[in-house]
Design a protein around this motif. Structure first.
Motif, PDB file in Angstrom:
ATOM      1  N   CYS A  40       0.849  -1.201   0.000  1.00 44.66           N
ATOM      2  CA  CYS A  40       0.000   0.000   0.000  1.00 44.66           C
ATOM      3  C   CYS A  40       0.883   1.250   0.000  1.00 44.66           C
ATOM      4  CB  CYS A  40      -0.896   0.046   1.237  1.00 44.66           C
ATOM      5  SG  CYS A  40      -1.951  -1.370   1.466  1.00 44.66           S
ATOM      6  N   THR A  41       0.265   2.376  -0.346  1.00 45.17           N
ATOM      7  CA  THR A  41       0.972   3.654  -0.246  1.00 45.17           C
ATOM      8  C   THR A  41       0.473   4.459   0.944  1.00 45.17           C
ATOM      9  OG1 THR A  41      -0.664   4.683  -1.708  1.00 45.17           O
ATOM     10  CG2 THR A  41       1.330   3.791  -2.744  1.00 45.17           C
ATOM     11  N   CYS A  42      -0.310   3.807   1.805  1.00 43.77           N
ATOM     12  CA  CYS A  42      -0.908   4.509   2.944  1.00 43.77           C
ATOM     13  C   CYS A  42      -0.152   4.190   4.230  1.00 43.77           C
ATOM     14  CB  CYS A  42      -2.374   4.101   3.090  1.00 43.77           C
ATOM     15  SG  CYS A  42      -3.235   5.000   4.386  1.00 43.77           S
ATOM     16  N   ASP A  43      -0.225   5.090   5.198  1.00 37.74           N
ATOM     17  CA  ASP A  43       0.417   4.863   6.484  1.00 37.74           C
ATOM     18  C   ASP A  43      -0.633   4.793   7.597  1.00 37.74           C
ATOM     19  OD1 ASP A  43       0.397   7.795   7.914  1.00 37.74           O
ATOM     20  OD2 ASP A  43       0.629   7.959   5.746  1.00 37.74           O
ATOM     21  N   VAL A  44      -0.248   4.171   8.691  1.00 40.60           N
ATOM     22  CA  VAL A  44      -1.145   3.929   9.826  1.00 40.60           C
ATOM     23  C   VAL A  44      -1.654   5.244  10.411  1.00 40.60           C
ATOM     24  CG1 VAL A  44      -1.204   3.081  12.203  1.00 40.60           C
ATOM     25  CG2 VAL A  44      -0.191   1.667  10.393  1.00 40.60           C
ATOM     26  N   GLU A  45      -0.773   6.232  10.532  1.00 47.18           N
ATOM     27  CA  GLU A  45      -1.154   7.493  11.173  1.00 47.18           C
ATOM     28  C   GLU A  45      -2.269   8.207  10.422  1.00 47.18           C
ATOM     29  OE1 GLU A  45       2.688   6.153  12.534  1.00 47.18           O
ATOM     30  OE2 GLU A  45       1.930   6.492  10.511  1.00 47.18           O
ATOM     31  N   THR A  46      -2.220   8.157   9.097  1.00 48.57           N
ATOM     32  CA  THR A  46      -3.271   8.794   8.296  1.00 48.57           C
ATOM     33  C   THR A  46      -4.618   8.112   8.542  1.00 48.57           C
ATOM     34  OG1 THR A  46      -1.688   9.410   6.576  1.00 48.57           O
ATOM     35  CG2 THR A  46      -4.003   9.372   5.944  1.00 48.57           C
ATOM     36  N   ILE A  47      -4.602   6.787   8.628  1.00 46.47           N
ATOM     37  CA  ILE A  47      -5.835   6.038   8.889  1.00 46.47           C
ATOM     38  C   ILE A  47      -6.388   6.380  10.264  1.00 46.47           C
ATOM     39  CG2 ILE A  47      -6.814   3.735   9.234  1.00 46.47           C
ATOM     40  CD1 ILE A  47      -4.802   2.692   7.179  1.00 46.47           C
ATOM     41  N   ASP A  48      -5.520   6.400  11.285  1.00 44.28           N
ATOM     42  CA  ASP A  48      -5.966   6.712  12.651  1.00 44.28           C
ATOM     43  C   ASP A  48      -6.654   8.071  12.714  1.00 44.28           C
ATOM     44  OD1 ASP A  48      -5.186   4.360  13.872  1.00 44.28           O
ATOM     45  OD2 ASP A  48      -3.198   5.109  14.432  1.00 44.28           O
ATOM     46  N   THR A  49      -6.018   9.070  12.143  1.00 45.02           N
ATOM     47  CA  THR A  49      -6.567  10.430  12.187  1.00 45.02           C
ATOM     48  C   THR A  49      -7.902  10.512  11.462  1.00 45.02           C
ATOM     49  OG1 THR A  49      -4.332  11.381  12.286  1.00 45.02           O
ATOM     50  CG2 THR A  49      -6.115  12.846  11.602  1.00 45.02           C
ATOM     51  N   LEU A 298      -4.938  -5.701  10.201  1.00 44.13           N
ATOM     52  CA  LEU A 298      -6.216  -5.023  10.475  1.00 44.13           C
ATOM     53  C   LEU A 298      -6.310  -3.742   9.660  1.00 44.13           C
ATOM     54  CD1 LEU A 298      -8.796  -4.295  12.175  1.00 44.13           C
ATOM     55  CD2 LEU A 298      -7.220  -3.212  13.793  1.00 44.13           C
ATOM     56  N   TYR A 299      -5.237  -2.972   9.606  1.00 42.52           N
ATOM     57  CA  TYR A 299      -5.235  -1.730   8.843  1.00 42.52           C
ATOM     58  C   TYR A 299      -5.353  -2.000   7.347  1.00 42.52           C
ATOM     59  CZ  TYR A 299      -4.176   1.196  12.898  1.00 42.52           C
ATOM     60  OH  TYR A 299      -4.250   1.868  14.085  1.00 42.52           O
ATOM     61  N   PHE A 300      -4.758  -3.083   6.889  1.00 41.40           N
ATOM     62  CA  PHE A 300      -4.893  -3.454   5.475  1.00 41.40           C
ATOM     63  C   PHE A 300      -6.351  -3.755   5.144  1.00 41.40           C
ATOM     64  CE2 PHE A 300      -4.938  -6.696   2.091  1.00 41.40           C
ATOM     65  CZ  PHE A 300      -4.249  -6.006   1.100  1.00 41.40           C
ATOM     66  N   LEU A 301      -7.017  -4.517   6.013  1.00 37.50           N
ATOM     67  CA  LEU A 301      -8.438  -4.812   5.834  1.00 37.50           C
ATOM     68  C   LEU A 301      -9.250  -3.522   5.829  1.00 37.50           C
ATOM     69  CD1 LEU A 301     -10.918  -6.693   5.754  1.00 37.50           C
ATOM     70  CD2 LEU A 301     -10.740  -6.902   8.239  1.00 37.50           C
ATOM     71  N   TYR A 302      -8.911  -2.598   6.714  1.00 34.68           N
ATOM     72  CA  TYR A 302      -9.601  -1.311   6.774  1.00 34.68           C
ATOM     73  C   TYR A 302      -9.520  -0.596   5.418  1.00 34.68           C
ATOM     74  CZ  TYR A 302     -10.870   3.404   8.366  1.00 34.68           C
ATOM     75  OH  TYR A 302     -11.485   4.623   8.518  1.00 34.68           O
ATOM     76  N   ILE A 444     -14.719  -2.904  11.716  1.00 29.65           N
ATOM     77  CA  ILE A 444     -13.301  -2.609  11.502  1.00 29.65           C
ATOM     78  C   ILE A 444     -12.976  -1.198  11.976  1.00 29.65           C
ATOM     79  CG2 ILE A 444     -11.431  -2.580   9.812  1.00 29.65           C
ATOM     80  CD1 ILE A 444     -12.852  -5.309  10.253  1.00 29.65           C
ATOM     81  N   SER A 445     -13.863  -0.264  11.674  1.00 33.61           N
ATOM     82  CA  SER A 445     -13.683   1.118  12.132  1.00 33.61           C
ATOM     83  C   SER A 445     -13.644   1.180  13.655  1.00 33.61           C
ATOM     84  CB  SER A 445     -14.820   1.987  11.591  1.00 33.61           C
ATOM     85  OG  SER A 445     -14.751   3.296  12.104  1.00 33.61           O
ATOM     86  N   THR A 446     -14.503   0.400  14.304  1.00 33.81           N
ATOM     87  CA  THR A 446     -14.527   0.340  15.767  1.00 33.81           C
ATOM     88  C   THR A 446     -13.219  -0.219  16.305  1.00 33.81           C
ATOM     89  OG1 THR A 446     -16.928   0.049  15.790  1.00 33.81           O
ATOM     90  CG2 THR A 446     -15.734  -0.621  17.764  1.00 33.81           C
ATOM     91  N   SER A 447     -12.667  -1.226  15.647  1.00 34.11           N
ATOM     92  CA  SER A 447     -11.409  -1.822  16.096  1.00 34.11           C
ATOM     93  C   SER A 447     -10.269  -0.809  16.062  1.00 34.11           C
ATOM     94  CB  SER A 447     -11.052  -3.027  15.226  1.00 34.11           C
ATOM     95  OG  SER A 447     -11.970  -4.075  15.419  1.00 34.11           O
ATOM     96  N   VAL A 448     -10.206  -0.025  14.988  1.00 30.16           N
ATOM     97  CA  VAL A 448      -9.167   1.004  14.882  1.00 30.16           C
ATOM     98  C   VAL A 448      -9.340   2.030  16.008  1.00 30.16           C
ATOM     99  CG1 VAL A 448      -8.279   2.889  13.440  1.00 30.16           C
ATOM    100  CG2 VAL A 448      -8.831   0.669  12.416  1.00 30.16           C
ATOM    101  N   LYS A 449     -10.576   2.407  16.279  1.00 31.30           N
ATOM    102  CA  LYS A 449     -10.848   3.341  17.371  1.00 31.30           C
ATOM    103  C   LYS A 449     -10.472   2.738  18.718  1.00 31.30           C
ATOM    104  CE  LYS A 449     -12.615   6.902  19.570  1.00 31.30           C
ATOM    105  NZ  LYS A 449     -11.894   8.206  19.585  1.00 31.30           N
ATOM    106  N   GLU A 450     -10.767   1.446  18.910  1.00 31.45           N
ATOM    107  CA  GLU A 450     -10.449   0.791  20.187  1.00 31.45           C
ATOM    108  C   GLU A 450      -8.939   0.694  20.416  1.00 31.45           C
ATOM    109  OE1 GLU A 450     -12.162   0.299  22.612  1.00 31.45           O
ATOM    110  OE2 GLU A 450     -14.253  -0.028  22.017  1.00 31.45           O
ATOM    111  N   LEU A 451      -8.161   0.606  19.358  1.00 27.20           N
ATOM    112  CA  LEU A 451      -6.707   0.616  19.534  1.00 27.20           C
ATOM    113  C   LEU A 451      -6.263   1.912  20.199  1.00 27.20           C
ATOM    114  CD1 LEU A 451      -5.211  -0.954  16.276  1.00 27.20           C
ATOM    115  CD2 LEU A 451      -5.253  -1.922  18.579  1.00 27.20           C
ATOM    116  N   GLU A 452      -6.857   3.013  19.799  1.00 29.14           N
ATOM    117  CA  GLU A 452      -6.547   4.296  20.430  1.00 29.14           C
ATOM    118  C   GLU A 452      -6.963   4.272  21.903  1.00 29.14           C
ATOM    119  OE1 GLU A 452      -7.131   8.689  18.872  1.00 29.14           O
ATOM    120  OE2 GLU A 452      -9.024   7.939  19.714  1.00 29.14           O
TER     121      GLU A 452
END
Length: 461
Positions: A40-49, A298-302, A444-452
């Protein structure tokens, strides 16, 4: 690594007995999940924000609407792959009955009824039945509306029709009354589900062992070097398939850890975050390096499901399309909410490029795409083998949702060529596909939020 589908079973506890070294180790493991993702060309931080600050609140609100909270599912289909002799999906669930007339055969006293071990397993089984049971209650108003919903659905020309919808055993379930959380479902029967998914459907030869394979003979924990050499050597499509399944698995682990049964007494039931269980599944040391890899998947699935959300916007934008429940004002409001969410997903700056998949020789690409589809379809059938009903509900919904996301990504040209008015004969989504697709992405969106949330808890322990 004790795993099941839907909700992984572990011993009850509060997860509060945490020393500073353990906390720092887990926090360090999570913080390793950073930077760019493979393929991918995406990073984790961009997804989190993007997810946590913009998308998650709006998507969560949408899933509370009448249209998206009611899902029709058949939870009574028999397992098509093996005979399920278990009654509750829990190891040691069966209990030896008390011998007639108190005769213990000379091995126990006349007062014997059940051994202490058997009694413990009875309690464990009953807990799993109670926590894993599906609440099928619907309001009278909703039940009356179901007739209208079915008529409206039947009148449309569906591109894909799920067998479950036509079965007399298929019933509507209120997803808000059946949240995905800890149920007590665990042990070899639960492991068998994931083992079948990974070993038989992820394009993996049997001589390549997955790291921490729960059903490995002799309980040996195999190193992952050979596995990841094999995975790296796969074509991008087959590698993506494995990462989607691993990402779904990680998401389910997060849901369990975030909605864990912390207290169940006469004074009340308490659900919440269990740091110990989260550590068991994602700490780098305890998982021998697997935890951070699972979270990256998980982020890839997102990214895959987010891309599908953005691509399907034209289908829902058509003036004649309606999210039908019979209440015109609410239906209009729900559609506007959905369009707002989909337009927001389209604004994401670093989308996954689905054109990188199946982009080679046309004949080979078509063959590979069909393999991809059949393998995923097989996984969806495995969901009927899940012993816990609530786990089965969410397993079926999330696999159908991911399958719908893949269908959307593979139908890009059909979506682009849809007529603005009138029926879309080339591309269509059923009510069940729409509901499962949006709810699966919500998970999946909830999982990313729960990581925070877990990061914040670890910093404050």
């Amino acid at each position: 690594w004790r795993c099941c589908f839907g909700l992984l079973g572990v011993e009850a506890g509060t997860g509060t007995s945490y020393n500073p070294e353990m906390r720092q180790g887990l926090l360090s493991s999570i913080c390793q999940v950073t930077g760019y993702l493979d393929d991918c060309t995406c990073d984790v931080e961009t997804i989190d924000t993007f997810n946590n600050n913009k998308l998650f609140p709006k998507l969560n609100k949408l899933l509370e609407s009448d249209y998206f909270r009611h899902y029709k599912v058949n939870l009574k289909k028999p397992c098509p792959f093996w005979n399920d002799s278990s009654h509750c999906g829990i190891r040691y669930c069966t209990v030896k009955p008390c011998p007639p007339n108190g005769d213990s055969g000379g091995t126990e006293s006349p007062s014997y009824k059940y051994s202490e071990e058997a009694s413990d397993h009875v309690g464990e089984c009953e807990e799993a039945k109670r926590l894993g049971a599906v609440n099928e209650s619907l309001s009278d108003e909703t039940q009356r509306a179901m007739v209208q919903w079915t008529r409206h659905e039947d009148s449309s020309d569906n591109f894909c029709e799920a067998d479950d919808e036509q079965s007399p055993d298929a019933e509507y379930v209120d997803l808000l009354l059946n949240p995905e959380r800890y149920t007590g479902y665990k042990g070899p029967e639960a492991w068998k589900i994931w083992n079948s998914i990974y070993e038989e459907n992820c394009f993996k030869p049997h001589n390549i062992r997955r790291p921490l394979t729960p059903l490995a003979s002799g309980r040996v924990l195999f190193p992952g070097h050979a596995f990841y050499r094999w995975l790296k050597g796969l074509c991008v499509e087959k590698r993506a398939f494995y990462r989607l399944i691993s990402g779904l698995h990680a998401s389910i682990n997060i849901h369990l850890s975030a909605r864990y049964l912390l207290q169940d007494t006469w004074s009340g039931t308490k659900w919440g975050h269990n740091l110990t269980e989260f550590q068991n599944r994602f700490d780098e040391v305890l998982t021998r390096g697997e935890g951070p890899k699972r979270l990256k998947n998980l982020y890839f699935l997102y990214l895959i499901e987010l891309r599908a959300m953005s691509k399907v916007l034209p289908f829902f934008e058509r003036p004649g399309f309606q999210l039908f429940t019979g209440n015109e004002n609410k239906d209009r409001e729900t559609k506007n909410q959905l369009l707002e969410v989909l337009q927001l997903t389209k604004s994401f700056p670093l989308h996954f490029n689905e054109n990188s998949l199946f982009a080679g020789n046309k004949k080979e690409a078509a063959k590979l795409k069909e393999e991809f589809r059949l393998h995923f379809r097989n996984i969806s059938r495995i969901m009927d083998c899940v012993g816990c009903l609530k786990c089965r509900l969410w397993g079926k919904l999330q696999t159908q949702g991911l399958g719908t996301a893949l269908k959307i990504l593979f139908s890009q040209k059909l979506i682009e060529n849809m007529p603005e008015t009138g029926p879309s004969y080339e591309f269509q989504l059923t009510r069940q596909e729409i509901i499962s697709f949006v709810n699966a992405f919500g998970r999946i969106s909830t999982s990313v939020k729960e990581l925070e949330n877990f990061k914040n808890l670890l910093r404050n322990v």
